[in-house]
Motif scaffolding. Sequence first.
Motif, short mmCIF file in Angstrom:
data_model
loop_
_atom_site.label_atom_id
_atom_site.label_comp_id
_atom_site.label_asym_id
_atom_site.label_seq_id
_atom_site.Cartn_x
_atom_site.Cartn_y
_atom_site.Cartn_z
N ASP A 69 -3.30 8.72 -0.38
CA ASP A 69 -4.22 9.44 0.51
C ASP A 69 -5.06 10.45 -0.27
N LYS A 75 0.01 1.36 3.27
CA LYS A 75 -1.07 2.13 2.65
C LYS A 75 -1.34 1.64 1.23
N VAL A 95 4.69 5.60 4.16
CA VAL A 95 3.39 5.12 3.67
C VAL A 95 3.30 3.59 3.69
#
Length: 285
Positions: free
Chosen positions: A203, A241, A238
């Motif tokens: 991120d 991702k 996550v």
Amino acid sequence: HCKLLKKLREVALELNCEPLILTYANHSKDTLNKNKVPYIISTTPQKIEIFKSRGLNNIELLNFSTQLAEMSPEEFLEKELIEKFHPKAIVLGYDTHFGKDRKGNYDLVKKFEEKYNYKTYRVEPLIFEGSLVSSTIIRGLLSKGEMIAANRLLNRRFSFHGTVTQGKKIGKTLGYPTINIQTENEYQLTPPSGIYYSTSKIDNVMYNSVTNIGTNPTVSTTADIKIESFVLEFDEDVYGKNVETFFIERIREEKKFNNLEELKEAIHQDVQKIKGMINENNWLS
């Protein structure tokens, strides 16, 4: 390539024009001989990211096709460069080849300067500490796990992108939860099996991490290569991702331990060693 990009910027500034990068979206052997496609150091999205980080935002991607492979060098120069971009200058690497049978090169481009009214510049090979810097040399270093030397020649940390997938969660039971990573490109070069000091970009935030590449021989009997990272000071879900993993140094080979307790102790030692390395030189920047 860094030397080539630097020269491109210099020429564009000198001639007061916009620099443009023309590169292939795929490897030529992906079209001509899939069995001999070399493992890639950087994917096309990574290359674009690197170009833009150096202030080069004008990028054109060519799809290497059988039709393109059959073009004569003269036709390639005329149709793919002159007619499309009307360049004031063309900057090539010393080993650039194009057109059928790779017969197009600096000398051919230079030959047509007056006809098409552009200047030609050749970037000579980069010699670092007495050795020629090339993708082949860097690929060889990465394949041997010599990350420090490879990163020095790359002028950046080697990295790859991958998607976080479900694992067996054995690391979590040992107190070291890991994220399992599936690389996004089938031709992506991955370093050899071992334990690595790494950083993980999640991120758009960078974290220190310990990455294991290998078959997990203590807990698995398959030969499948897995990539998993224990991310320091991080505890979030996550799955699904995209994570970019940067490799800094290989600290040891992968080993098979007699039991999970020995494995847990080895992981603890790895983490402590890397924490010591972080204290000496934190690579989060």
